[in-house]
Design a protein around this motif. Structure first.
Motif, PDB file in Angstrom:
ATOM      1  N   LEU A 134      -7.169  -3.987  -2.499  1.00  0.00           N
ATOM      2  CA  LEU A 134      -5.874  -4.919  -3.662  1.00  0.00           C
ATOM      3  C   LEU A 134      -6.177  -3.815  -4.639  1.00  0.00           C
ATOM      4  N   ASP A 135      -6.323  -3.268  -5.064  1.00  0.00           N
ATOM      5  CA  ASP A 135      -6.085  -1.354  -6.312  1.00  0.00           C
ATOM      6  C   ASP A 135      -4.612  -1.043  -5.815  1.00  0.00           C
ATOM      7  N   LYS A 136      -4.646  -0.806  -4.977  1.00  0.00           N
ATOM      8  CA  LYS A 136      -3.510  -0.660  -4.152  1.00  0.00           C
ATOM      9  C   LYS A 136      -2.143  -1.434  -4.753  1.00  0.00           C
ATOM     10  N   VAL A 137      -2.124  -2.688  -3.779  1.00  0.00           N
ATOM     11  CA  VAL A 137      -1.153  -4.113  -3.917  1.00  0.00           C
ATOM     12  C   VAL A 137      -0.782  -3.706  -5.843  1.00  0.00           C
ATOM     13  N   MET A 138      -2.372  -4.471  -6.920  1.00  0.00           N
ATOM     14  CA  MET A 138      -1.749  -4.188  -7.675  1.00  0.00           C
ATOM     15  C   MET A 138      -1.132  -2.626  -8.948  1.00  0.00           C
ATOM     16  N   GLU A 139      -1.659  -1.370  -8.277  1.00  0.00           N
ATOM     17  CA  GLU A 139      -0.806   0.193  -8.570  1.00  0.00           C
ATOM     18  C   GLU A 139       0.497  -0.211  -7.754  1.00  0.00           C
ATOM     19  N   GLY A 140       1.054  -0.869  -6.616  1.00  0.00           N
ATOM     20  CA  GLY A 140       2.459  -0.425  -6.327  1.00  0.00           C
ATOM     21  C   GLY A 140       2.912  -1.890  -7.190  1.00  0.00           C
TER      22      GLY A 140
ATOM     23  N   ALA B  16      18.996   1.586  -2.415  1.00  0.00           N
ATOM     24  CA  ALA B  16      19.151   1.017  -1.743  1.00  0.00           C
ATOM     25  C   ALA B  16      20.060   0.134  -1.810  1.00  0.00           C
ATOM     26  N   GLY B  17      19.717  -1.398  -2.234  1.00  0.00           N
ATOM     27  CA  GLY B  17      20.199  -1.653  -2.872  1.00  0.00           C
ATOM     28  C   GLY B  17      19.705  -3.960  -2.493  1.00  0.00           C
ATOM     29  N   LEU B  18      18.078  -3.208  -2.691  1.00  0.00           N
ATOM     30  CA  LEU B  18      17.555  -4.230  -2.091  1.00  0.00           C
ATOM     31  C   LEU B  18      17.016  -5.794  -2.756  1.00  0.00           C
ATOM     32  N   SER B  19      17.412  -6.996  -2.170  1.00  0.00           N
ATOM     33  CA  SER B  19      18.213  -7.516  -2.977  1.00  0.00           C
ATOM     34  C   SER B  19      16.473  -8.698  -3.981  1.00  0.00           C
ATOM     35  N   ARG B  20      15.523  -8.423  -2.489  1.00  0.00           N
ATOM     36  CA  ARG B  20      14.312  -9.203  -2.934  1.00  0.00           C
ATOM     37  C   ARG B  20      13.175  -8.208  -2.150  1.00  0.00           C
ATOM     38  N   LEU B  21      11.985  -8.471  -2.695  1.00  0.00           N
ATOM     39  CA  LEU B  21      11.320  -7.561  -2.445  1.00  0.00           C
ATOM     40  C   LEU B  21       9.745  -8.387  -3.026  1.00  0.00           C
ATOM     41  N   ILE B  22       9.039  -9.156  -1.358  1.00  0.00           N
ATOM     42  CA  ILE B  22       7.895 -10.087  -1.404  1.00  0.00           C
ATOM     43  C   ILE B  22       6.156  -9.177  -0.870  1.00  0.00           C
ATOM     44  N   VAL B  23       5.514  -9.368  -1.744  1.00  0.00           N
ATOM     45  CA  VAL B  23       4.708  -8.242  -2.027  1.00  0.00           C
ATOM     46  C   VAL B  23       3.355  -9.326  -1.931  1.00  0.00           C
ATOM     47  N   SER B  24       2.411  -9.300  -0.110  1.00  0.00           N
ATOM     48  CA  SER B  24       1.505 -10.362   0.360  1.00  0.00           C
ATOM     49  C   SER B  24       0.170  -9.756  -1.337  1.00  0.00           C
ATOM     50  N   ILE B  25      -0.191 -10.668  -1.911  1.00  0.00           N
ATOM     51  CA  ILE B  25      -1.413 -10.696  -2.576  1.00  0.00           C
ATOM     52  C   ILE B  25      -2.596 -10.720  -2.041  1.00  0.00           C
ATOM     53  N   ASP B  26      -2.604 -12.103  -1.768  1.00  0.00           N
ATOM     54  CA  ASP B  26      -4.056 -12.356  -0.806  1.00  0.00           C
ATOM     55  C   ASP B  26      -5.315 -13.001  -1.481  1.00  0.00           C
ATOM     56  N   GLY B  27      -5.152 -12.692  -2.743  1.00  0.00           N
ATOM     57  CA  GLY B  27      -6.965 -12.745  -3.243  1.00  0.00           C
ATOM     58  C   GLY B  27      -6.533 -11.973  -4.972  1.00  0.00           C
TER      59      GLY B  27
ATOM     60  N   HIS C 148       0.646  -1.518  -0.045  1.00  0.00           N
ATOM     61  CA  HIS C 148      -0.291  -0.102   0.056  1.00  0.00           C
ATOM     62  C   HIS C 148       0.276   1.842  -0.003  1.00  0.00           C
ATOM     63  N   HIS C 149       2.539   1.196   0.436  1.00  0.00           N
ATOM     64  CA  HIS C 149       2.785   2.258   0.369  1.00  0.00           C
ATOM     65  C   HIS C 149       4.326   2.446  -1.001  1.00  0.00           C
ATOM     66  N   LEU C 150       3.971   1.039  -1.519  1.00  0.00           N
ATOM     67  CA  LEU C 150       4.931   1.385  -2.647  1.00  0.00           C
ATOM     68  C   LEU C 150       4.873   2.461  -4.025  1.00  0.00           C
TER      69      LEU C 150
END
Length: 334
Positions: free
Chosen positions: A164-170, A138-149, A125-127
């Protein structure tokens, strides 16, 4: 093989020493941590705060009995500095929503400075565009996004208060930022499969491909009270961690609780205020093994409290309440 880039000879030797001593402990029933060994992985909690109210989660339920707050980024940097010679993996997540921390990138950059693989997990929601760029820089290697639906109805059945629209937008924003910069974290959609959303699994991979996601993880849910009629319990056995005992009618983990645990050898968990707890199942920090404001990680890792906890686990793992719902050796990814 991006994850292996930071495997120095020292880190490799440490990992092998840990694995060898663990196998010996399994064989003998006598846990003993080698004097020179240190954790090969660490989870650091950026914050206990969260913008959602998911069930089965103390952050979402606002149900912590331990102190809550925000990680001191400079303190976290010092923890990473101490552990870096032995570490291969840093997970910047425990409880809460990591992107609520305004200095998360400072900690990620410290990992990158030591050539450490770093990962975090978010509800997305803050992406924003600016946040995606700063995470990449910053060099982040892996980002896990919880979608769950895949619909708002199924998504919000677990991610209470989420959109959900915020997850898709992010997701789209991060994918575009990676395209423009030519680099960025490995992007994972994590789908926590529960009763209301399991019918959407056939469409999940197609949707992920359309969005440009790098990987999909289908994860079974940890339930504090699995029972007949539980709204989150799946119909398909392969999508859950629990089986119903035909005699007693009780729902229990399908894996046997071996009196051993690799987690006690390979890694540790640090809360936002520097408490050292044995693993991610100790969400409320009932088993504090030390505190980094008072001790070094070496002193904690080889200290009496850690030795006693490992010994208790090897003697009677089922006697430790948090271990009775542990995913170690269980069916976690469907």
């Amino acid at each position: 093989m991006r994850r292996l880039n930071g495997l120095t000879p020292r880190r490799t030797a440490n990992l092998m020493r840990l694995k060898w001593s663990y196998l010996r402990a399994q064989r003998t029933g006598q846990p003993a941590m080698p004097a020179g060994a240190m954790p090969t992985s660490v989870s650091i909690e950026p914050t206990t705060s969260c913008n959602l109210r998911c069930p089965e989660c103390p952050s979402g339920l606002r149900a912590f009995t331990r102190p809550t707050g925000m990680l001191d980024a400079s303190a976290a940097a010092s923890w990473i500095d101490e552990l870096a010679p032995w570490l291969t993996y840093v997970n910047l997540y425990f409880q809460g929503e990591p992107l609520l921390h305004p200095e998360l990138e400072t900690v990620i950059a410290r990992c990158a400075h030591h050539n450490l693989y770093s990962s975090t997990s978010t509800n997305a929601h803050h992406l924003t565009e600016a946040r995606c760029t700063s995470l990449i820089d910053a060099g982040l290697s892996r980002l896990i996004v919880s979608i769950d639906g895949l619909t708002q109805e199924t998504y919000s059945s677990y991610r209470v208060g989420g959109r959900l629209d915020k997850v898709m937008e992010g997701t789209r924003t991060l994918v575009e930022a990676k395209r423009q910069l030519g680099r960025g974290p490995h992007l994972v959609w994590q789908f926590l499969v529960v009763g209301p959303n399991e019918h959407e699994l056939p469409d999940l991979l197609r949707t992920a491909r359309q969005c440009g996601v790098d990987e999909v993880e289908i994860k079974t849910a940890q339930l504090d009270d699995p029972r007949d009629g539980h709204p989150l319990l799946t119909k398909a056995p392969q999508h859950r961690r629990y089986d119903r005992d035909p005699v007693t009618g009780n729902w229990t983990l399908r894996n046997e609780l071996e009196d051993a645990c690799w987690r006690m050898w390979q890694g540790t968990v640090l809360t936002w205020d520097g408490r050292v707890v044995p693993c991610c199942f100790d969400k409320d920090a009932h088993h504090v093994l030390g505190k980094l404001s008072d001790q070094s990680m070496r002193e904690v890792w080889h200290g009496e409290a850690y030795r006693n906890f490992r010994s208790a686990l090897f003697a009677d793992r089922a006697g430790i309440p948090m271990c009775t719902n542990c995913s170690e050796g269980s069916h976690v990814y469907a």
